[in-house]
Design an enzyme around this catalytic site. Sequence first.
Site: not given
Ligand code: KIV
Length: 289
Positions: A69-70, A108, A138, A140, A206
């Site tokens: 989600d970056s 994510d 993924k 959190e 992280e």
């Molecule tokens: O969203 C993302 O890119 C991440 C990584 C930094 C692990 O969660």
Amino acid sequence: MTHAVSPAREPAQAASPTLYGGTGTRRITVRDLTLAKERGEKWPMLTAYDAMTASVFDEAGIPVMLVGDSMGNCHLGYETTVPVTMDEMTLLSAAVVRGTSRALIIGDLPFGSYQEGAVQALRSATRLVKEAGVGAVKLEGGERSLAQTELIVQSGIPVMSHLGLTPQSVNAMGYRVQGRGDEAAHQLLRDAKAAQDAGAFAVVLELVPAELAAEVTRSLHIPTVGIGAGSECDAQVLVWTDMMGLTGGKMPKFVKQYANLRRTMGDAAKAFAEDVVGGTFPQAEHAFH
Ligand code: KIV
């Protein structure tokens, strides 16, 4: 009497001996990551948000890609990851899956797509698997996302958990190193164990002190993936626009810059503009007659 001999069953395509630099062409699975931990083999993971970039990383042999989600900050122009939606995540994850043939693609779960509870989380994870074709998701949180992790895993979707700095909680925790001090360190260890017990196949750490990340790595049988968490993690992940020097501005201390795409692309754009303004592009060889 002769018996027709049935051909020996084709052996399942052999797994590549190593995740990076291996020769196998089939998709990497979460089981391959578990086996790599057993062998003590480290592996690299990069983020990817589009098919073309993902295909470059796939050809380079990157075995695991995260459609993080970056994408909010690095691709879609948001200030944080918080606004990213399931529609955006699904669209970009599908593109990354289409651009790759070997890497395990992890999607994510964006903010708001799993916090309500396990059923919402399963619905979101199922959408990413069915519509985008990701091999895992993924989310959190360790203890706080226990029910979500358990239900998604029990339903047959592999889950990577994300601990330490969890950017979806930026409004509550800011961007700073997590796990400092005894209580915070114990909580991180509890979160990591909770994620593992709930069935997560790996844990992202992280912005965690290197010694604590090393302790978590030793105490888990699933791989840890570090970002700003020192060298003892089983794997390392970086945001691709950061490590290729495309992101503008000051980089966090944990980023190593392997290229300067921002300069390369800016120079190419200026050269094109100057050619057009100066009348030196196109030339005869670029024209049709
Ligand atoms: O969203 C993302 O890119 C991440 C990584 C930094 C692990 O969660």
